[in-house]
Motif scaffolding. Structure first.
Motif, short mmCIF file in Angstrom:
data_model
loop_
_atom_site.label_atom_id
_atom_site.label_comp_id
_atom_site.label_asym_id
_atom_site.label_seq_id
_atom_site.Cartn_x
_atom_site.Cartn_y
_atom_site.Cartn_z
N ALA A 287 -7.94 6.39 -1.90
CA ALA A 287 -9.01 7.18 -2.04
C ALA A 287 -10.38 6.61 -1.83
O ALA A 287 -11.40 6.96 -1.31
N GLY A 288 -10.07 5.23 -1.79
CA GLY A 288 -11.51 4.39 -1.53
C GLY A 288 -11.57 2.99 -1.78
O GLY A 288 -10.32 2.48 -2.22
N ALA A 289 -12.16 2.12 -1.08
CA ALA A 289 -12.06 0.54 -1.10
C ALA A 289 -13.48 0.04 -1.40
O ALA A 289 -14.60 0.69 -0.87
N GLY A 290 -13.47 -0.90 -2.37
CA GLY A 290 -14.72 -1.78 -2.32
C GLY A 290 -14.66 -3.21 -1.97
O GLY A 290 -13.68 -4.05 -2.64
N LEU A 291 -15.25 -3.91 -1.08
CA LEU A 291 -15.05 -5.31 -0.63
C LEU A 291 -16.08 -6.11 -0.57
O LEU A 291 -17.09 -5.58 -0.05
N LEU B 171 -13.16 -0.49 9.20
CA LEU B 171 -13.79 -0.35 7.86
C LEU B 171 -15.03 0.39 8.13
O LEU B 171 -15.39 1.10 7.22
N PHE B 172 -15.85 0.05 9.29
CA PHE B 172 -17.23 0.45 9.55
C PHE B 172 -17.09 2.03 9.56
O PHE B 172 -18.09 2.63 9.32
N GLU B 173 -15.99 2.45 10.02
CA GLU B 173 -15.75 4.10 10.17
C GLU B 173 -15.51 4.86 9.16
O GLU B 173 -15.58 5.97 9.35
N LEU B 174 -15.07 4.12 7.89
CA LEU B 174 -14.70 4.87 6.89
C LEU B 174 -15.69 5.14 5.91
O LEU B 174 -16.45 4.17 5.27
N PRO B 175 -16.16 6.54 5.50
CA PRO B 175 -17.12 6.67 4.81
C PRO B 175 -16.88 6.46 3.13
O PRO B 175 -17.64 6.38 2.33
N ASN B 176 -15.61 6.08 2.54
CA ASN B 176 -14.98 5.87 1.32
C ASN B 176 -14.85 4.43 1.07
O ASN B 176 -14.29 4.07 0.16
N VAL B 177 -15.63 3.58 1.93
CA VAL B 177 -15.42 2.14 1.60
C VAL B 177 -16.85 1.80 1.41
O VAL B 177 -17.92 2.00 2.04
N VAL B 178 -17.14 0.77 0.25
CA VAL B 178 -18.41 0.15 0.15
C VAL B 178 -18.07 -1.52 0.52
O VAL B 178 -17.16 -2.17 0.28
N LEU B 179 -18.96 -1.96 1.50
CA LEU B 179 -18.89 -3.04 2.21
C LEU B 179 -20.06 -4.08 1.51
O LEU B 179 -21.15 -3.63 1.85
N LEU B 180 -19.72 -5.28 1.07
CA LEU B 180 -20.69 -6.25 0.59
C LEU B 180 -20.58 -7.55 1.26
O LEU B 180 -19.54 -7.80 1.59
N PRO B 181 -21.77 -8.33 1.42
CA PRO B 181 -21.55 -9.70 2.10
C PRO B 181 -21.48 -10.88 1.34
O PRO B 181 -22.03 -11.78 1.10
N HIS B 182 -20.21 -10.89 0.52
CA HIS B 182 -19.56 -12.00 -0.21
C HIS B 182 -20.56 -12.18 -1.14
O HIS B 182 -21.48 -13.64 -1.07
N PHE C 18 0.87 -1.27 -0.02
CA PHE C 18 -0.13 0.02 0.01
C PHE C 18 1.05 1.27 -0.19
O PHE C 18 0.39 2.29 -0.71
N ARG C 19 2.01 1.16 0.60
CA ARG C 19 2.90 2.42 0.50
C ARG C 19 3.34 2.77 -0.75
O ARG C 19 3.98 3.82 -1.25
N LEU C 20 3.33 1.76 -1.47
CA LEU C 20 3.81 2.06 -2.93
C LEU C 20 3.00 2.22 -4.04
O LEU C 20 2.97 2.79 -5.00
N CYS C 21 1.64 2.31 -3.49
CA CYS C 21 0.55 2.68 -4.47
C CYS C 21 0.52 4.05 -4.72
O CYS C 21 0.73 4.73 -4.12
N LYS C 22 -0.25 4.08 -6.00
CA LYS C 22 -0.30 5.69 -6.50
C LYS C 22 -1.54 6.35 -5.54
O LYS C 22 -2.37 5.73 -5.34
N PRO C 23 -0.79 7.35 -5.11
CA PRO C 23 -1.94 8.28 -4.36
C PRO C 23 -3.19 8.43 -4.91
O PRO C 23 -3.47 8.85 -6.25
N GLY C 24 -4.33 8.24 -4.13
CA GLY C 24 -5.59 8.28 -4.62
C GLY C 24 -6.24 7.27 -5.42
O GLY C 24 -7.48 7.11 -5.99
N ALA C 25 -5.51 6.02 -5.37
CA ALA C 25 -5.92 4.60 -6.03
C ALA C 25 -7.28 4.22 -5.49
O ALA C 25 -7.33 4.39 -4.40
N LEU C 26 -8.19 3.42 -6.13
CA LEU C 26 -9.06 2.71 -5.64
C LEU C 26 -8.87 1.27 -5.42
O LEU C 26 -7.96 0.83 -6.16
#
Length: 327
Positions: A256-260, A273-284, A223-231
């Motif tokens: 900048a965000g994640a979808g899991l 993860l629950f505290e982050l507004p830039n994350v979408v969480l799905l139930p597998h 993650f430290r190598l990732c392009k800033p602002g990547a999804l």
């Protein structure tokens, strides 16, 4: 002759059960929740086949308790829930259900990409909470997909399907895989190292199986190598990602965000993860379409029918077992 006995650990689409019943005696398949390990151990001693799910831990103890087992048919593509080595040693075939869920999982990957990039979930909540008071030039600004670089970790069936679905968005694609893809995906696609992928990709999506080699493949160093602002998107297996490191990368705005759709300690979800507004969480729900789940049931059932009738199942994951069997 008595019919082969099949234990189905959990409810699956009825088409698969009906198919099994043509030739086999079916036990189980009545509960909507996972079978507990103790019950499974008590239920498997006299069955010829086991149809299990990724929520079932089929470890060495279960395999030893199944003294008559000929086949373990996993209702999933991944089989990290099964001790394949122990099964092979006992002469038990292990099968899975690849292919039928490729498009469904690829489509859900794209659903997550768009949901995260265009803030679909918070925008929906904004309207439902009666906060929408009219068009605003600064309201819910997100990220465009067109022309961006898509980084695919794992270019198997699902990874390739995700790549093909990106064509209409004019994207460049970089991928990291230990094997070369079987399809010609054009000149805009190139193989890179994992580190290069992190540095280049605007959107990173995971499509590798869970193995000892891929466990925590995406960790703090990555993650430290990732392009800033990547999804960042994961519809593969949760433990491929160090969830603690992912939370930190999101908090620090490296990502900048994640979808899991999957989680490291599923069904538990990292509380951060629950505290982050830039994350979408799905139930597998990667394969959760009527068509796909039914076809998975039919494929899992066919694997069992083949095994108990002396045929080699088409989707055998431990072909070394054939050295112990006269197939």
């Amino acid at each position: 002759m008595s019919k082969p006995i099949v234990l189905v650990t959990r409810k699956i689409p009825e088409a698969g059960i009906d198919f099994l019943k043509q030739l086999c005696e079916v036990r189980g398949a009545t509960e909507a929740t996972p079978i507990d390990h103790e019950t499974l151990m008590k239920s498997i001693s006299d069955v010829d086949a086991l149809l299990c799910l990724l929520t079932d831990t089929i470890d060495h103890a279960v395999i030893e308790a199944g003294s008559r087992l000929k086949v373990i048919s996993n209702y999933a593509v991944g089989f990290d829930n099964i001790d394949v080595e122990a099964a092979t040693e006992r002469g038990i075939m292990v099968t899975n259900t690849p292919g039928v869920l490729t498009e469904a999982t690829a489509e859900l990957t794209w659903a997550l990409i768009f949901a995260v990039a265009r803030k679909i979930v918070p925008a929906d909540k904004y309207v439902r909470d009666h906060q929408f008071s009219g068009w605003d030039p600064l309201l819910m600004l997100g990220y465009e997909i067109h022309g961006k670089t898509l980084g695919i970790i794992g270019m198997g069936r699902i990874g390739q399907a995700v790549a093909q679905m990106s064509v209409g968005f004019g994207m460049n694609i970089v991928y990291h895989d230990c094997q070369s893809p079987k399809l010609d995906l054009g000149s805009s696609v190139r193989s890179v190292t994992l580190e290069e992928l992190g540095q280049l990709a605007d959107i990173i999506t995971i499509h590798v199986p869970l193995t000892p080699q891929t466990h925590h493949l995406c960790d703090a160093d990555f993650f430290r190598l990732c392009k800033p602002g990547a999804l960042f998107i994961n519809t593969a297996r949760g433990p491929v990602v160090d969830e603690e490191a992912l939370v930190e990368a999101l908090k620090e705005r490296i990502l900048a965000g994640a979808g899991l759709d999957v989680y490291e300690h599923e069904p538990a979800v990292h509380p951060g993860l629950f505290e982050l507004p830039n994350v979408v969480l799905l139930p597998h729900i990667g394969s959760a379409t009527y068509h796909t789940r039914t076809n998975m049931a039919l494929r899992a059932a066919q694997n069992i029918i083949d095994a108990v009738t002396g045929k080699r199942p088409a989707y055998l994951v431990n072909p070394a077992v054939l050295n112990k069997l006269a197939l």
